[in-house]
Scaffold this active site. Structure first.
Site, short mmCIF file in Angstrom:
data_model
loop_
_atom_site.label_atom_id
_atom_site.label_comp_id
_atom_site.label_asym_id
_atom_site.label_seq_id
_atom_site.Cartn_x
_atom_site.Cartn_y
_atom_site.Cartn_z
N HIS A 18 21.18 9.25 -54.85
CA HIS A 18 21.56 10.54 -54.23
C HIS A 18 22.07 11.51 -55.31
O HIS A 18 21.72 12.69 -55.30
CB HIS A 18 22.69 10.34 -53.21
CG HIS A 18 22.35 9.48 -52.03
ND1 HIS A 18 23.06 8.34 -51.72
CD2 HIS A 18 21.38 9.60 -51.09
CE1 HIS A 18 22.56 7.80 -50.61
NE2 HIS A 18 21.54 8.54 -50.21
N LYS A 42 23.27 5.80 -35.62
CA LYS A 42 23.48 4.87 -36.74
C LYS A 42 24.91 4.35 -36.68
O LYS A 42 25.81 5.06 -36.22
CB LYS A 42 23.25 5.59 -38.06
CG LYS A 42 21.79 5.92 -38.28
CD LYS A 42 21.50 6.26 -39.72
CE LYS A 42 20.01 6.50 -39.88
NZ LYS A 42 19.63 6.91 -41.21
N ARG A 91 11.32 8.11 -52.32
CA ARG A 91 11.39 7.04 -53.31
C ARG A 91 10.03 6.38 -53.43
O ARG A 91 9.37 6.44 -54.42
CB ARG A 91 12.46 6.01 -52.89
CG ARG A 91 13.87 6.52 -53.07
CD ARG A 91 14.86 5.75 -52.29
NE ARG A 91 14.70 5.98 -50.86
CZ ARG A 91 15.55 5.59 -49.94
NH1 ARG A 91 16.61 4.89 -50.27
NH2 ARG A 91 15.34 5.86 -48.68
N SER A 129 21.10 2.84 -49.78
CA SER A 129 22.46 2.48 -49.37
C SER A 129 22.43 1.17 -48.57
O SER A 129 23.35 0.36 -48.65
CB SER A 129 23.06 3.59 -48.49
OG SER A 129 23.12 4.80 -49.21
#
Ligand code: ADP
Length: 162
Positions: A18, A42, A91, A129
């Site tokens: 990040h 979440k 990514r 994460s």
């Protein structure tokens, strides 16, 4: 000309991936607002307040970066902040489908706001994460992935929640 970009996400917790993206965005935009989402779907490990504090500490040496949090649709938040750009990270190919759907949904909701994708340095392209939390719970050394204070916070939090 657009001066402000919003980088929304969960940041649970912030990683070097990040931070790499925040630095890249800051090279392009005058102001980058990193916005922690209140996402009821979440179950984050860290509270919004903790994630905001960690982001503030992790980015305190980067100019032109503001840390905030938001509720509801990101496009509404962007309009409130007079931003025309959302930053997201790509990514690997695995990010693409979800990010593509989200970007097109946001475009449908707000045609005046564009999503711009940035890619991190290759060494962070497999960092998430989620995996970080798994590795932390197994006692891995996380110094390549997050600043020291995040590693400590992560390990403390996992101890408390056990
Ligand atoms: P979200 O729940 O919104 O996906 P994340 O905090 O996991 O929140 O990610 C926010 C954004 O940052 C996403 O676009 C994600 O693809 C990107 N991102 C996460 N980790 C990295 C990384 N290591 N390198 C580049 N981008 C990343």
């Amino acid at each position: 000309m657009c001066q402000v970009a919003i980088y929304p996400g969960s940041f649970d917790p912030v990683t070097y991936g990040h931070i790499d993206l925040i630095k890249r965005a800051q090279e392009i935009f005058q102001e980058v607002i990193v916005a922690v989402a209140h996402n009821p779907h979440k179950k984050p490990l860290f509270s919004i307040k903790e994630r905001v504090e960690m982001l503030k500490k992790a980015t305190r040496d980067i100019e032109g970066v503001i840390i905030d949090d938001f509720d509801g649709l990101v496009v509404n938040y962007a309009r409130k902040k007079k931003a025309k750009v959302l930053i997201r990270g790509l990514r690997m190919l695995s990010d693409f489908e979800y990010e593509f759907q989200m970007a097109l949904t946001n475009r449908k909701l707000a045609a005046d706001i564009e999503t711009i994708f940035l890619m991190p340095q290759e060494s962070y392209s497999y960092l998430s994460s989620k995996l970080l939390k798994e590795a932390a719970s197994l006692g891995a050394d996380l110094s390549c992935f997050v600043p020291d204070f995040i590693e400590r916070a992560l390990k403390d939090k996992l101890r408390q929640t056990r």
